[in-house]
Design a protein around this motif. Structure first.
Motif, short mmCIF file in Angstrom:
data_model
loop_
_atom_site.label_atom_id
_atom_site.label_comp_id
_atom_site.label_asym_id
_atom_site.label_seq_id
_atom_site.Cartn_x
_atom_site.Cartn_y
_atom_site.Cartn_z
N THR A 90 43.61 25.70 -1.38
CA THR A 90 42.43 26.20 -1.56
C THR A 90 41.04 25.45 -1.27
OG1 THR A 90 43.12 27.64 -3.21
CG2 THR A 90 40.96 27.37 -3.25
N TRP A 91 41.33 24.04 -1.96
CA TRP A 91 40.32 22.95 -1.58
C TRP A 91 39.98 22.71 0.05
CZ3 TRP A 91 36.69 20.52 -4.13
CH2 TRP A 91 36.28 19.31 -3.75
N THR A 93 40.54 24.98 2.36
CA THR A 93 40.19 26.08 2.95
C THR A 93 38.62 25.97 2.63
OG1 THR A 93 42.17 27.11 2.21
CG2 THR A 93 40.18 28.69 3.04
N LYS A 94 38.11 25.90 1.60
CA LYS A 94 36.59 25.88 1.25
C LYS A 94 36.31 24.84 0.03
CE LYS A 94 32.66 28.83 0.92
NZ LYS A 94 32.27 30.26 0.87
N ARG A 96 33.67 23.95 -1.46
CA ARG A 96 32.94 24.54 -2.45
C ARG A 96 32.97 25.84 -2.92
NH1 ARG A 96 26.95 21.70 -1.78
NH2 ARG A 96 27.87 19.57 -1.32
N GLY A 97 34.06 26.52 -2.56
CA GLY A 97 34.78 27.77 -3.12
C GLY A 97 35.38 27.65 -4.43
N LEU A 98 35.93 26.22 -4.44
CA LEU A 98 36.86 25.87 -5.51
C LEU A 98 36.06 25.07 -6.67
CD1 LEU A 98 39.66 25.93 -6.71
CD2 LEU A 98 39.99 23.62 -5.67
N LYS A 100 32.03 24.53 -6.98
CA LYS A 100 30.69 24.97 -6.64
C LYS A 100 29.90 23.72 -6.25
CE LYS A 100 31.35 29.49 -7.09
NZ LYS A 100 32.33 29.65 -5.93
#
Length: 126
Positions: A90-91, A93-94, A96-98, A100
């Motif tokens: 997840t990290w 991948t993006k 700041r999606g994990l 903020k």
């Protein structure tokens, strides 16, 4: 009806099995090559100093915001993550999606195989 239920159950079990094993398929040698992008900001050898980002030696399985001498963002300190397959995927991948308000500005790796390879490489850093 019973056979449909059994078939659906087996299909679900197979899908869960694929999800749980998908991270194990990464290639550490390829991951080391992809990691060169990360190496601009992160060191990865035992005892190396922190750079713009923290040293990632031993990161796999560790709690987030634990590298001595690195000044983490308040958001990362509060995140209370464990760097395992799913969290790293997840990290990577993006970020700041994990988390903020992380200090990490990297946009992420789009390709799942590259993420799996980097995770496989990070697992070797112990």
């Amino acid at each position: 009806m019973k056979s449909i239920f059994i078939l659906l159950s087996l299909s679900l079990m197979a899908a869960v099995s694929l999800v749980n094993t998908s991270f194990a398929e990464g290639n550490a040698a390829n991951g080391q090559k992809v990691f060169k992008r990360c190496g601009i900001c992160h060191s990865s050898t035992k005892g190396a100093r922190n750079r713009i980002g923290p040293n990632l030696f031993g990161v796999y399985g560790r709690k987030s915001a634990q590298v001595a001498g690195y000044r983490y963002s308040k958001a990362m300190k509060a995140a209370d993550l464990t760097w395992d397959d799913a969290t790293l995927n997840t990290w990577l991948t993006k970020p700041r999606g994990l988390v903020k308000r992380t200090k990490m500005t990297f946009a992420g790796l789009r390709r799942a195989n590259q993420r799996a390879d980097v995770i496989a490489y990070l697992k070797t850093l112990k």
